[in-house]
Motif scaffolding. Sequence first.
Motif, mmCIF file in Angstrom:
data_model
loop_
_atom_site.group_PDB
_atom_site.id
_atom_site.type_symbol
_atom_site.label_atom_id
_atom_site.label_comp_id
_atom_site.label_asym_id
_atom_site.label_seq_id
_atom_site.Cartn_x
_atom_site.Cartn_y
_atom_site.Cartn_z
ATOM 1 N N GLN A 160 0.830 -1.212 0.000
ATOM 2 C CA GLN A 160 0.000 0.000 0.000
ATOM 3 C C GLN A 160 0.862 1.259 0.000
ATOM 4 O O GLN A 160 0.579 2.229 -0.711
ATOM 5 C CB GLN A 160 -0.914 0.021 1.239
ATOM 6 C CG GLN A 160 -2.024 -1.007 1.176
ATOM 7 C CD GLN A 160 -3.085 -0.759 2.243
ATOM 8 O OE1 GLN A 160 -3.092 0.263 2.903
ATOM 9 N NE2 GLN A 160 -3.980 -1.718 2.402
ATOM 10 N N VAL A 161 1.913 1.222 0.807
ATOM 11 C CA VAL A 161 2.811 2.377 0.864
ATOM 12 C C VAL A 161 3.572 2.525 -0.462
ATOM 13 O O VAL A 161 3.783 3.638 -0.943
ATOM 14 C CB VAL A 161 3.776 2.258 2.070
ATOM 15 C CG1 VAL A 161 4.871 3.316 2.026
ATOM 16 C CG2 VAL A 161 2.993 2.395 3.372
ATOM 17 N N ALA A 162 3.913 1.395 -1.062
ATOM 18 C CA ALA A 162 4.609 1.432 -2.356
ATOM 19 C C ALA A 162 3.759 2.139 -3.413
ATOM 20 O O ALA A 162 4.274 2.880 -4.240
ATOM 21 C CB ALA A 162 4.955 0.017 -2.811
ATOM 22 N N GLU A 178 11.458 6.461 -4.599
ATOM 23 C CA GLU A 178 12.152 5.223 -4.254
ATOM 24 C C GLU A 178 12.897 5.302 -2.925
ATOM 25 O O GLU A 178 12.946 4.334 -2.179
ATOM 26 C CB GLU A 178 13.152 4.845 -5.361
ATOM 27 C CG GLU A 178 12.499 4.283 -6.610
ATOM 28 C CD GLU A 178 11.718 3.002 -6.315
ATOM 29 O OE1 GLU A 178 12.195 2.176 -5.521
ATOM 30 O OE2 GLU A 178 10.623 2.842 -6.883
ATOM 31 N N ASP A 179 13.492 6.448 -2.657
ATOM 32 C CA ASP A 179 14.269 6.566 -1.415
ATOM 33 C C ASP A 179 13.366 6.435 -0.190
ATOM 34 O O ASP A 179 13.710 5.758 0.780
ATOM 35 C CB ASP A 179 15.042 7.893 -1.390
ATOM 36 C CG ASP A 179 14.127 9.113 -1.472
ATOM 37 O OD1 ASP A 179 13.107 9.059 -2.199
ATOM 38 O OD2 ASP A 179 14.421 10.127 -0.805
ATOM 39 N N LEU A 180 12.169 7.056 -0.266
ATOM 40 C CA LEU A 180 11.241 6.968 0.869
ATOM 41 C C LEU A 180 10.757 5.537 1.057
ATOM 42 O O LEU A 180 10.642 5.055 2.181
ATOM 43 C CB LEU A 180 10.030 7.879 0.642
ATOM 44 C CG LEU A 180 10.268 9.379 0.661
ATOM 45 C CD1 LEU A 180 8.946 10.118 0.486
ATOM 46 C CD2 LEU A 180 10.939 9.819 1.957
ATOM 47 N N GLY A 233 10.991 0.332 4.126
ATOM 48 C CA GLY A 233 11.286 -1.087 4.276
ATOM 49 C C GLY A 233 12.166 -1.383 5.483
ATOM 50 O O GLY A 233 12.110 -2.469 6.054
ATOM 51 N N GLN A 234 12.967 -0.412 5.882
ATOM 52 C CA GLN A 234 13.843 -0.603 7.046
ATOM 53 C C GLN A 234 13.068 -0.696 8.354
ATOM 54 O O GLN A 234 13.582 -1.165 9.354
ATOM 55 C CB GLN A 234 14.843 0.552 7.148
ATOM 56 C CG GLN A 234 15.849 0.585 6.018
ATOM 57 C CD GLN A 234 16.710 1.836 6.075
ATOM 58 O OE1 GLN A 234 16.881 2.430 7.124
ATOM 59 N NE2 GLN A 234 17.232 2.234 4.927
#
Lengths: 91, 27
Positions: free
Chosen positions: A69-71, A78-80, A85-86
């Motif tokens: 969903q966040v993707a 891409e950086d966010l 993911g971390q």
Amino acid sequence: GQQQAGQPVEFNHAINYVNKIKNRFQGQPEIYKAFLEILHTYQKEQRNLKEGLVTPGYKPLTESEVYSQVAKLFQNQEDLLSEFGQFLPDA
Amino acid sequence: SYDFTPADSSAVFTLSSMAMQKRDQEL
């Protein structure tokens, strides 16, 4: 309760990250709002799970669903997304 | 300094608890 005291490293990272997203989407507040909403839903469901408040037939959000969903929200950021993911336990 | 609303703080709380879970898994 099993509440843990705030761990400074994770907490500071989360503060910086939320601040970064807020700044990045200043011109698109609906994206930021949707991000908050996803996290809020996840948190609420986790709490319900811990308290045994499970609705039969209802499947709570998994970490990978949260990630996808966040993707969708962060399509060109891409950086966010990779930083998000971390935070995820098993993305 | 940050200007956080309660909704922002709630997101910070969620993210940091996710990150702590992740760390516990990796230990």
